[in-house]
Design a protein around this motif. Structure first.
Motif, PDB file in Angstrom:
ATOM      1  N   HIS A 240      -3.623   3.918  -1.563  1.00  0.00           N
ATOM      2  CA  HIS A 240      -3.646   3.182  -2.830  1.00  0.00           C
ATOM      3  C   HIS A 240      -2.979   1.825  -2.635  1.00  0.00           C
ATOM      4  CE1 HIS A 240      -4.476   6.870  -5.233  1.00  0.00           C
ATOM      5  NE2 HIS A 240      -3.770   7.458  -4.273  1.00  0.00           N
ATOM      6  N   THR A 241      -3.293   0.893  -3.552  1.00  0.00           N
ATOM      7  CA  THR A 241      -2.506  -0.337  -3.601  1.00  0.00           C
ATOM      8  C   THR A 241      -1.180   0.022  -4.249  1.00  0.00           C
ATOM      9  OG1 THR A 241      -3.436  -0.962  -5.728  1.00  0.00           O
ATOM     10  CG2 THR A 241      -4.509  -1.870  -3.763  1.00  0.00           C
TER      11      THR A 241
ATOM     12  N   ASP B 182       0.395  -1.061  -6.750  1.00  0.00           N
ATOM     13  CA  ASP B 182       0.491  -1.036  -8.209  1.00  0.00           C
ATOM     14  C   ASP B 182      -0.482  -0.047  -8.857  1.00  0.00           C
ATOM     15  OD1 ASP B 182      -1.775  -2.438  -7.564  1.00  0.00           O
ATOM     16  OD2 ASP B 182      -1.419  -4.073  -8.959  1.00  0.00           O
ATOM     17  N   CYS B 183      -1.111   0.809  -8.086  1.00  0.00           N
ATOM     18  CA  CYS B 183      -2.074   1.762  -8.627  1.00  0.00           C
ATOM     19  C   CYS B 183      -1.349   2.862  -9.403  1.00  0.00           C
ATOM     20  CB  CYS B 183      -2.900   2.380  -7.507  1.00  0.00           C
ATOM     21  SG  CYS B 183      -4.136   3.582  -8.096  1.00  0.00           S
TER      22      CYS B 183
ATOM     23  N   TRP C 248       0.846  -1.185   0.000  1.00  0.00           N
ATOM     24  CA  TRP C 248       0.000   0.000   0.000  1.00  0.00           C
ATOM     25  C   TRP C 248       0.881   1.234   0.000  1.00  0.00           C
ATOM     26  CZ3 TRP C 248      -0.910  -4.489   2.469  1.00  0.00           C
ATOM     27  CH2 TRP C 248      -2.085  -5.153   2.124  1.00  0.00           C
TER      28      TRP C 248
ATOM     29  N   CYS D 275      -8.571   5.082  -2.575  1.00  0.00           N
ATOM     30  CA  CYS D 275      -8.594   5.383  -4.006  1.00  0.00           C
ATOM     31  C   CYS D 275      -9.804   4.689  -4.640  1.00  0.00           C
ATOM     32  CB  CYS D 275      -7.299   4.909  -4.657  1.00  0.00           C
ATOM     33  SG  CYS D 275      -7.302   5.019  -6.459  1.00  0.00           S
TER      34      CYS D 275
ATOM     35  N   PHE E 188     -10.197   3.902  -7.669  1.00  0.00           N
ATOM     36  CA  PHE E 188      -9.802   3.086  -8.816  1.00  0.00           C
ATOM     37  C   PHE E 188      -9.221   1.742  -8.393  1.00  0.00           C
ATOM     38  CE2 PHE E 188      -9.574   7.500 -10.199  1.00  0.00           C
ATOM     39  CZ  PHE E 188     -10.454   7.461 -11.268  1.00  0.00           C
ATOM     40  N   CYS E 189      -8.270   1.758  -7.474  1.00  0.00           N
ATOM     41  CA  CYS E 189      -7.624   0.497  -7.072  1.00  0.00           C
ATOM     42  C   CYS E 189      -8.310  -0.148  -5.871  1.00  0.00           C
ATOM     43  CB  CYS E 189      -6.143   0.721  -6.783  1.00  0.00           C
ATOM     44  SG  CYS E 189      -5.800   1.791  -5.370  1.00  0.00           S
TER      45      CYS E 189
ATOM     46  N   SER F 112      -1.942   7.097  -8.270  1.00  0.00           N
ATOM     47  CA  SER F 112      -1.486   7.641  -6.992  1.00  0.00           C
ATOM     48  C   SER F 112      -0.674   8.924  -7.124  1.00  0.00           C
ATOM     49  CB  SER F 112      -0.650   6.595  -6.250  1.00  0.00           C
ATOM     50  OG  SER F 112       0.473   6.233  -7.025  1.00  0.00           O
TER      51      SER F 112
END
Length: 113
Positions: free
Chosen positions: A70-71, A73-74, A53, A101, A103-104, A77
């Motif tokens: 975020h994760t 790999d997002c 994260w 986030c 998105f992720c 960010s």
């Protein structure tokens, strides 16, 4: 009919049959060795790493403040991020009121919905 074959002829026929059987045995061994090698390769494949994260930071008025979790790999960010542990990410989402986030969706991976 077998009376027409000499002992030498019979031995050659037996040898040909044994060579045929040996070839089949060798092919079966090769197939089994390949299956075992494939199974060993599959066992060595590591599971994907657990998602990490990160915390994206926004600069406003010359000061940076936390924007969203975020994760790892997002791609949404931004440039300024800080890595986080699982515990830090959970605390940021549940106690510190930092948004996840959209998105992720790190809240889904962390079990916080």
């Amino acid at each position: 009919m077998s009376e027409n074959f000499t002992r030498l002829d019979r031995l050659r026929i037996v040898r040909e049959w044994q060579a045929y059987q040996l070839g089949r045995t060798d092919r079966t061994i090769a197939e089994l060795e390949e299956q075992q090698a494939a199974a060993a390769r599959a066992a060595r494949v590591l599971p994907p790493p657990a998602p990490g994260w990160k915390l994206s930071m926004l600069r406003t008025g010359g000061r940076a403040h936390a924007d969203a979790v975020h994760t790892d790999d997002c791609g949404m960010s931004g440039k300024q991020t800080q890595p986080m542990t699982r515990e830090q990410a959970l605390r940021a989402l549940t106690e510190d009121g930092i948004e996840a986030c959209p998105f992720c969706r790190p809240d889904r991976d962390l079990g916080v919905l």
